[in-house]
Design a protein around this motif. Structure first.
Motif, PDB file in Angstrom:
ATOM      1  N   PHE A 163      -7.852   2.538  -1.137  1.00  0.00           N
ATOM      2  CA  PHE A 163      -7.051   2.501   0.088  1.00  0.00           C
ATOM      3  C   PHE A 163      -7.140   3.837   0.820  1.00  0.00           C
ATOM      4  CE2 PHE A 163      -3.218   3.479   2.425  1.00  0.00           C
ATOM      5  CZ  PHE A 163      -3.245   2.444   3.353  1.00  0.00           C
TER       6      PHE A 163
ATOM      7  N   ALA B 100       0.838  -1.196   0.000  1.00  0.00           N
ATOM      8  CA  ALA B 100       0.000   0.000   0.000  1.00  0.00           C
ATOM      9  C   ALA B 100       0.871   1.241   0.000  1.00  0.00           C
ATOM     10  CB  ALA B 100      -0.921  -0.012   1.215  1.00  0.00           C
ATOM     11  N   CYS B 101       1.943   1.177   0.763  1.00  0.00           N
ATOM     12  CA  CYS B 101       2.850   2.308   0.867  1.00  0.00           C
ATOM     13  C   CYS B 101       3.478   2.643  -0.472  1.00  0.00           C
ATOM     14  CB  CYS B 101       3.916   1.960   1.904  1.00  0.00           C
ATOM     15  SG  CYS B 101       5.241   3.140   1.987  1.00  0.00           S
TER      16      CYS B 101
ATOM     17  N   VAL C  81      -0.956   8.695   1.332  1.00  0.00           N
ATOM     18  CA  VAL C  81      -1.409   8.578  -0.043  1.00  0.00           C
ATOM     19  C   VAL C  81      -1.629  10.003  -0.485  1.00  0.00           C
ATOM     20  CG1 VAL C  81      -3.289   7.823  -1.497  1.00  0.00           C
ATOM     21  CG2 VAL C  81      -2.386   6.316   0.267  1.00  0.00           C
TER      22      VAL C  81
ATOM     23  N   GLY D 106      -4.420   0.010 -10.517  1.00  0.00           N
ATOM     24  CA  GLY D 106      -3.607   0.483  -9.400  1.00  0.00           C
ATOM     25  C   GLY D 106      -4.144   1.802  -8.862  1.00  0.00           C
ATOM     26  N   ASP D 107      -4.526   2.677  -9.770  1.00  0.00           N
ATOM     27  CA  ASP D 107      -5.113   3.951  -9.344  1.00  0.00           C
ATOM     28  C   ASP D 107      -6.362   3.706  -8.514  1.00  0.00           C
ATOM     29  OD1 ASP D 107      -3.318   5.717 -10.510  1.00  0.00           O
ATOM     30  OD2 ASP D 107      -4.349   5.711 -12.441  1.00  0.00           O
TER      31      ASP D 107
ATOM     32  N   ARG E 258       1.578   3.378 -11.728  1.00  0.00           N
ATOM     33  CA  ARG E 258       0.340   2.662 -11.434  1.00  0.00           C
ATOM     34  C   ARG E 258      -0.446   2.412 -12.714  1.00  0.00           C
ATOM     35  NH1 ARG E 258      -0.621   6.098  -6.463  1.00  0.00           N
ATOM     36  NH2 ARG E 258      -1.767   7.475  -7.867  1.00  0.00           N
TER      37      ARG E 258
ATOM     38  N   ASN F 273      -5.546   2.203  -5.176  1.00  0.00           N
ATOM     39  CA  ASN F 273      -4.933   3.227  -4.338  1.00  0.00           C
ATOM     40  C   ASN F 273      -5.991   4.182  -3.786  1.00  0.00           C
ATOM     41  OD1 ASN F 273      -2.583   4.630  -3.259  1.00  0.00           O
ATOM     42  ND2 ASN F 273      -3.168   6.264  -4.690  1.00  0.00           N
ATOM     43  N   HIS F 274      -6.919   4.521  -4.636  1.00  0.00           N
ATOM     44  CA  HIS F 274      -7.982   5.420  -4.207  1.00  0.00           C
ATOM     45  C   HIS F 274      -8.847   4.764  -3.138  1.00  0.00           C
ATOM     46  CE1 HIS F 274     -11.936   7.436  -4.425  1.00  0.00           C
ATOM     47  NE2 HIS F 274     -11.168   8.508  -4.464  1.00  0.00           N
TER      48      HIS F 274
ATOM     49  N   ASP G 146       2.113   8.554  -7.497  1.00  0.00           N
ATOM     50  CA  ASP G 146       1.244   9.509  -8.171  1.00  0.00           C
ATOM     51  C   ASP G 146       1.901   9.935  -9.476  1.00  0.00           C
ATOM     52  OD1 ASP G 146      -0.699   9.354  -6.273  1.00  0.00           O
ATOM     53  OD2 ASP G 146       0.001  11.081  -5.143  1.00  0.00           O
TER      54      ASP G 146
ATOM     55  N   LEU H 299       2.454   1.728  -3.460  1.00  0.00           N
ATOM     56  CA  LEU H 299       1.396   2.139  -4.384  1.00  0.00           C
ATOM     57  C   LEU H 299       1.058   3.615  -4.178  1.00  0.00           C
ATOM     58  CD1 LEU H 299      -0.179   0.601  -6.518  1.00  0.00           C
ATOM     59  CD2 LEU H 299      -2.018   0.272  -4.846  1.00  0.00           C
ATOM     60  N   GLY H 300       1.047   4.023  -2.935  1.00  0.00           N
ATOM     61  CA  GLY H 300       0.678   5.393  -2.608  1.00  0.00           C
ATOM     62  C   GLY H 300       1.704   6.422  -3.036  1.00  0.00           C
TER      63      GLY H 300
END
Lengths: 140, 140
Positions: free
Chosen positions: A109, A43-44, B8, A102-103, A98, A106-107, A50, A46-47
Motif C-alpha cells: 500500500f 488501509a488506514c 503509513v 499484513g506487513d 499486523r 501494508n508495504h 507498526d 493497517l498503516g
DNA sequence: GGATTTACTTGAGTGAATCAAGCATCATTG
DNA sequence: CAATGATGCTTGATTCACTCAAGTAAATCC
C-alpha cells in the motif's frame, strides 16, 4: 468520504487549490487501497499498526467510536492481515498487530500510494521547506 | 471517509504536513455539515447546485455512480432542500435545483465551513500566492 | 468483596457507495 | 414510421463505515 468535500464558493485561489489538493489526495488514497482490495479505513488502520496497540488507542487516534474500530479490525482479521489477542497484562484489552501478510500488504500500500510522495517530489528541496512552513502557518 | 487517510510512513516533513492538512480539512468539512444535520455528501451536492443541473452531470462531476446521486438527492429532496423536476427538453432527464431553504442551508454551510478561509487567512497575501503556486506545481 | 470504572463487543440503525437490472424516452436508420 | 439501440435515471441487493445504546468481563478502589 468519496465525494469531494467540495467548494461551495471559493473566494480565493488558494482556497480552490487547497480543495483540489484534498480531493485528489483522498481519491488517490482510496484508489491505492482499492488496488489491494482494501477500503480506505482498512488501509488506514493497517498503516497504524507498526507497533501493536489496543483498540482504544486506535479509536482515540482515529477519532472515531471504539465499536467502529472493532468492526474494521474484525474485517482485517478475517482477511488474515491482523491478529487480535488478549493483553496478558489486562485481560479486558485486546492487542492488535499486523501479521506478516499484513506487513506485506501494508508495504505494498505504501508503495502504491504515491500521491503525496510524487507531489512533494515535484518541488525542489527549498520549495518543499517553503510549503511545509506555509502549511504549518496556515494550520495555525 | 471519516478516518484519516493516514500516513503509513511519511518520509518527508512536507508529506506529513500534507496529510495533516487533508485530515483537518476533511474533519472540518464533516463537522460543518453535521452542524446543519447534513452528511458531507449532502453538503457537497447542495453546494454544487448554484445552477440547476441533471443527475448525470452531478455524478460526472462528483466522480461517482448515478445511482448514488439519485439516493443523495432523494434525501435532500425529502429534507426540502432540493427539487427534482423532469426536464421538458428531455423527459428522461431530471433537473435538480435548490429550494429557497436549500439556498439558505447552503449559505449557512458556507459560513460554517471556515477552515479553508481561516487557514488561508493566516497567511499574508504574498504568502497566499506562494502557497497557491507551490501547490499547483506539486499537483503537476 | 461489592460498587465503579475501563476496554471492548454486540446490535440496531443510517448513510454512502457500487453493481446489475429495469423502465422510459430519445435518436437512428432501414 | 416502426424497430433498434443508446441515454438518463431509478430500483434492488449488497457491502462497508459510522454512531449510539446496551451488554459483558476484567480491573480498580474503597
Amino acid at each position: 468520504m468519496a465525494l469531494p468535500n467540495g467548494p461551495v464558493v471559493t473566494s480565493s485561489e488558494a482556497e480552490a487549490v487547497l480543495f483540489d489538493l484534498v480531493d485528489v489526495y483522498d481519491r488517490a488514497y482510496e484508489a491505492a487501497a482499492a488496488g489491494l482490495s482494501l477500503s480506505s479505513a482498512q488501509a488506514c488502520v493497517l498503516g497504524r499498526l507498526d507497533e501493536r496497540r489496543g483498540m482504544g488507542a486506535l479509536a482515540e487516534e482515529l477519532g472515531c467510536d471504539a465499536s467502529n474500530v472493532t468492526q474494521i479490525v474484525a474485517r482485517l482479521e478475517a482477511l488474515g492481515l491482523v491478529t487480535r489477542e488478549t493483553d496478558p497484562r489486562d485481560r479486558r484489552a485486546r492487542l492488535v498487530a499486523r501479521t506478516p501478510r499484513g506487513d506485506e500488504v501494508n508495504h505494498r500500500f505504501a508503495t502504491a500510494f504515491t500521491f503525496a510522495r510524487t507531489a512533494v517530489g515535484r518541488l525542489a528541496p527549498d520549495e518543499q521547506d517553503q510549503l511545509t512552513a506555509l502549511l504549518r502557518k496556515a494550520l495555525g
